[in-house]
Design a protein around this motif. Structure first.
Motif, PDB file in Angstrom:
ATOM      1  N   TRP A 242      81.067  38.426  41.930  1.00  0.00           N
ATOM      2  CA  TRP A 242      82.064  37.726  42.763  1.00  0.00           C
ATOM      3  C   TRP A 242      81.460  37.331  44.109  1.00  0.00           C
ATOM      4  N   GLN A 243      80.783  38.272  44.749  1.00  0.00           N
ATOM      5  CA  GLN A 243      80.180  37.950  46.042  1.00  0.00           C
ATOM      6  C   GLN A 243      79.102  36.884  45.878  1.00  0.00           C
ATOM      7  N   LEU A 244      78.313  37.023  44.816  1.00  0.00           N
ATOM      8  CA  LEU A 244      77.239  36.058  44.571  1.00  0.00           C
ATOM      9  C   LEU A 244      77.813  34.658  44.367  1.00  0.00           C
ATOM     10  N   LEU A 245      78.883  34.541  43.573  1.00  0.00           N
ATOM     11  CA  LEU A 245      79.450  33.231  43.233  1.00  0.00           C
ATOM     12  C   LEU A 245      80.222  32.604  44.390  1.00  0.00           C
ATOM     13  N   THR A 246      80.859  33.425  45.217  1.00  0.00           N
ATOM     14  CA  THR A 246      81.670  32.884  46.318  1.00  0.00           C
ATOM     15  C   THR A 246      80.881  32.748  47.613  1.00  0.00           C
ATOM     16  N   ILE A 247      79.657  33.280  47.646  1.00  0.00           N
ATOM     17  CA  ILE A 247      78.755  33.216  48.808  1.00  0.00           C
ATOM     18  C   ILE A 247      79.405  33.820  50.062  1.00  0.00           C
ATOM     19  N   THR A 248      80.205  34.848  49.867  1.00  0.00           N
ATOM     20  CA  THR A 248      80.890  35.478  50.991  1.00  0.00           C
ATOM     21  C   THR A 248      80.085  36.652  51.534  1.00  0.00           C
ATOM     22  N   ARG A 249      80.512  37.153  52.667  1.00  0.00           N
ATOM     23  CA  ARG A 249      79.924  38.364  53.232  1.00  0.00           C
ATOM     24  C   ARG A 249      80.438  39.564  52.434  1.00  0.00           C
ATOM     25  N   PRO A 250      79.681  40.661  52.392  1.00  0.00           N
ATOM     26  CA  PRO A 250      80.112  41.831  51.621  1.00  0.00           C
ATOM     27  C   PRO A 250      81.514  42.313  51.978  1.00  0.00           C
ATOM     28  N   SER A 251      81.826  42.366  53.283  1.00  0.00           N
ATOM     29  CA  SER A 251      83.133  42.856  53.716  1.00  0.00           C
ATOM     30  C   SER A 251      84.253  41.931  53.262  1.00  0.00           C
ATOM     31  N   GLU A 252      83.962  40.631  53.187  1.00  0.00           N
ATOM     32  CA  GLU A 252      84.960  39.671  52.733  1.00  0.00           C
ATOM     33  C   GLU A 252      85.166  39.785  51.220  1.00  0.00           C
ATOM     34  N   ALA A 253      84.086  39.973  50.500  1.00  0.00           N
ATOM     35  CA  ALA A 253      84.177  40.063  49.042  1.00  0.00           C
ATOM     36  C   ALA A 253      84.999  41.270  48.607  1.00  0.00           C
ATOM     37  N   VAL A 254      84.719  42.442  49.187  1.00  0.00           N
ATOM     38  CA  VAL A 254      85.416  43.657  48.746  1.00  0.00           C
ATOM     39  C   VAL A 254      86.882  43.656  49.149  1.00  0.00           C
ATOM     40  N   SER A 255      87.231  42.924  50.206  1.00  0.00           N
ATOM     41  CA  SER A 255      88.616  42.968  50.698  1.00  0.00           C
ATOM     42  C   SER A 255      89.490  41.854  50.134  1.00  0.00           C
ATOM     43  N   ALA A 256      89.026  41.162  49.111  1.00  0.00           N
ATOM     44  CA  ALA A 256      89.811  40.082  48.505  1.00  0.00           C
ATOM     45  C   ALA A 256      91.153  40.615  48.004  1.00  0.00           C
ATOM     46  N   LEU A 257      92.220  39.891  48.305  1.00  0.00           N
ATOM     47  CA  LEU A 257      93.567  40.256  47.860  1.00  0.00           C
ATOM     48  C   LEU A 257      94.046  39.266  46.803  1.00  0.00           C
ATOM     49  N   TRP A 258      94.835  39.771  45.868  1.00  0.00           N
ATOM     50  CA  TRP A 258      95.375  38.876  44.854  1.00  0.00           C
ATOM     51  C   TRP A 258      96.238  37.786  45.474  1.00  0.00           C
ATOM     52  N   GLU A 259      96.950  38.126  46.562  1.00  0.00           N
ATOM     53  CA  GLU A 259      97.826  37.141  47.194  1.00  0.00           C
ATOM     54  C   GLU A 259      97.039  36.009  47.859  1.00  0.00           C
ATOM     55  N   GLU A 260      95.740  36.217  48.056  1.00  0.00           N
ATOM     56  CA  GLU A 260      94.902  35.175  48.645  1.00  0.00           C
ATOM     57  C   GLU A 260      94.377  34.187  47.601  1.00  0.00           C
ATOM     58  N   ILE A 261      94.550  34.528  46.348  1.00  0.00           N
ATOM     59  CA  ILE A 261      94.017  33.699  45.262  1.00  0.00           C
ATOM     60  C   ILE A 261      95.060  32.674  44.817  1.00  0.00           C
ATOM     61  N   ASP A 262      94.701  31.410  44.893  1.00  0.00           N
ATOM     62  CA  ASP A 262      95.561  30.318  44.425  1.00  0.00           C
ATOM     63  C   ASP A 262      94.951  29.779  43.137  1.00  0.00           C
ATOM     64  N   LEU A 263      95.398  30.345  42.001  1.00  0.00           N
ATOM     65  CA  LEU A 263      94.806  29.968  40.718  1.00  0.00           C
ATOM     66  C   LEU A 263      95.154  28.531  40.333  1.00  0.00           C
ATOM     67  N   ASP A 264      96.340  28.070  40.732  1.00  0.00           N
ATOM     68  CA  ASP A 264      96.742  26.699  40.390  1.00  0.00           C
ATOM     69  C   ASP A 264      95.757  25.691  40.977  1.00  0.00           C
ATOM     70  N   ASN A 265      95.356  25.925  42.217  1.00  0.00           N
ATOM     71  CA  ASN A 265      94.433  25.008  42.883  1.00  0.00           C
ATOM     72  C   ASN A 265      92.991  25.504  42.875  1.00  0.00           C
ATOM     73  N   LYS A 266      92.790  26.646  42.185  1.00  0.00           N
ATOM     74  CA  LYS A 266      91.455  27.236  42.084  1.00  0.00           C
ATOM     75  C   LYS A 266      90.807  27.415  43.460  1.00  0.00           C
ATOM     76  N   LEU A 267      91.555  28.098  44.332  1.00  0.00           N
ATOM     77  CA  LEU A 267      91.104  28.347  45.695  1.00  0.00           C
ATOM     78  C   LEU A 267      91.273  29.817  46.056  1.00  0.00           C
ATOM     79  N   TRP A 268      90.354  30.323  46.848  1.00  0.00           N
ATOM     80  CA  TRP A 268      90.502  31.617  47.507  1.00  0.00           C
ATOM     81  C   TRP A 268      90.660  31.312  48.996  1.00  0.00           C
ATOM     82  N   ILE A 269      91.822  31.645  49.547  1.00  0.00           N
ATOM     83  CA  ILE A 269      92.115  31.342  50.948  1.00  0.00           C
ATOM     84  C   ILE A 269      92.062  32.642  51.748  1.00  0.00           C
ATOM     85  N   ILE A 270      90.964  32.835  52.478  1.00  0.00           N
ATOM     86  CA  ILE A 270      90.799  34.040  53.290  1.00  0.00           C
ATOM     87  C   ILE A 270      91.419  33.777  54.662  1.00  0.00           C
ATOM     88  N   PRO A 271      92.404  34.585  55.067  1.00  0.00           N
ATOM     89  CA  PRO A 271      93.079  34.332  56.351  1.00  0.00           C
ATOM     90  C   PRO A 271      92.159  34.547  57.547  1.00  0.00           C
TER      91      PRO A 271
END
Length: 416
Positions: A242-271
């Motif tokens: 997941w971290q490799l594919l999203t090119i995020t920082r480690p702290s951002e990758a581990v803290s991903a929330l389901w509510e941040e995932i927009d599957l309809d638009n295929k987006l991860w929106i990190i606040p």
């Protein structure tokens, strides 16, 4: 002929008895003691106010709490001020007010106000916690309660020397930056006139910048093969990909929330509050990243975190060091760390010729507002989707199609 007043002595004061009326015993030069009918004995000083030229009266306190010697010392101090054209009572009032101001403006109290300001600017909770911890551990114990207007560089330097001696030069650098910003804030609030530590960093050794260990894109197949053979939990392996594919920082990758995932638009929106740049970060999800979410949904879909801890009650994310520890066990100690995935991806994308600004925005290095003049929103997201899908395909190709959990072939194996 002026009346000669004989100075008092302790015996006279001690043996003075109350009468039916208050009376006084004079010590000369304006100082006397008032004997009350109640028996209490109060020191008073009579003088001519040098400003108004009116007679003024001030109490020095009760006897014996204030001794004869102490009362005489106060009298001489007040007489000296009067001779200099200063009203002693106004001077005392001014000193008290100054003391109150200084007590309200200690380094710690001003630091707290500055930290609150950074919160309002959108600093992440993690960043605020790091700032507070550094000050609480290294600065507050020695200097926190000192009025900020009394502090100079010479006060901070010996406090930071032990950190320098321990080789923690980057910690010293960061703390000095924070002290400077706190002092600058105090200047803007008219608490101090100038920043007294602006050049303080010059007396410390300069930390040597070390790049995070990473590998060239050509080494990615070796990484993916090692990952497929690693003796690690399924969730941990998903997190690494997941971290490799999203090119995020480690702290951002581990803290991903389901509510941040927009599957309809295929987006991860990190606040914004979770981002270093303090702005919402939109990440177009490639099909390989979507595949990982499909794997994780039955495992963690009932929790808030996509990658929760492996132990009940699953109310916290995995440790941000999880990926680093796994890479070490896989044999990449000194060669690759979690943060190095970002460098690896950046190299691959740049070598393929993708727009530099798109890459930097995808790495959350650049505020997307800075490139609005180049891309309109729709075109900008479309271009990033294309780039992130190319990267997802690149990772899958490096996995040779049957190693990566996010690869289409591997998913069939996992689900069988």
């Amino acid at each position: 002929m002026a009346k000669i007043i004989k100075p008092l002595n302790d015996t006279q004061i001690k043996t003075a008895k109350p009468k039916d009326k208050d009376y006084t015993l004079s010590d000369g030069n304006g100082l006397y003691i008032l004997i009350k009918v109640t028996g209490s004995k109060i020191w008073r000083f009579n003088y001519i106010n040098p400003v108004s030229n009116n007679r003024a009266l001030v109490s020095f306190g009760s006897y014996p709490e204030v001794t004869l010697q102490q009362a005489r010392q106060r009298r001489e101090e007040y007489r000296t001020l009067v001779s200099q054209g200063i009203d002693p009572q106004e001077r005392r009032k001014s000193l008290i007010e100054q003391s109150v101001i200084e007590n309200n403006n200690t380094f710690k109290k001003i630091s707290d106000k500055w930290i609150e300001l950074q919160k309002s600017k959108g600093f992440t909770n993690n960043t605020i916690s790091i700032i507070k911890s550094s000050l609480e551990n290294y600065i507050y114990p020695a200097l926190g309660d000192i009025p900020i207007n009394q502090l100079k560089a010479k006060d901070f330097i010996p406090v930071l020397r032990p950190l320098e001696s321990a080789g923690k030069l980057d910690t010293v650098r960061r703390i000095i930056q924070r002290i400077n910003r706190i002092m600058d804030y105090a200047v803007t609030q008219d608490i101090i006139d100038i920043n007294p530590v602006v050049r303080m960093s010059t007396v410390f050794k300069t930390p040597i910048t070390k790049n995070q260990p990473s590998l060239p894109p050509s080494e990615l197949p070796r990484v993916m093969k090692a990952l497929s053979l690693a003796n690690i939990e399924l969730q941990t392996r998903c997190l690494i990909e997941w971290q490799l594919l999203t090119i995020t920082r480690p702290s951002e990758a581990v803290s991903a929330l389901w509510e941040e995932i927009d599957l309809d638009n295929k987006l991860w929106i990190i606040p914004a509050e979770k981002m270093k740049m303090r702005r919402d970060h939109l990440i177009p999800l490639c099909k390989q990243a979507i595949n990982l979410l499909e794997i994780m949904k039955p495992i963690s879909g009932h929790t808030k975190f996509v990658f929760p801890t492996l132990k009940s009650p699953y109310n916290k994310p995995m440790n941000k060091e999880t990926i680093n520890m796994s890479l070490k066990r896989m044999g990449f100690k000194g060669e690759l760390v979690a943060h190095g995935f970002r460098s690896l991806a950046s190299t691959a994308l740049n070598e393929h010729g993708f727009d530099y600004d798109l890459i930097e925005v995808s790495l959350a290095h650049v505020d997307r507002n800075a490139i609005r003049a180049i891309y309109n929103r729709a075109n900008y997201l479309d271009k990033r989707r294309d780039m992130m899908q190319w990267w997802g395909d690149f990772v899958e190709q490096a996995s040779q199609g049957n190693v990566s959990l996010s690869g289409s072939n591997a998913l069939k194996t996992v689900n069988d």
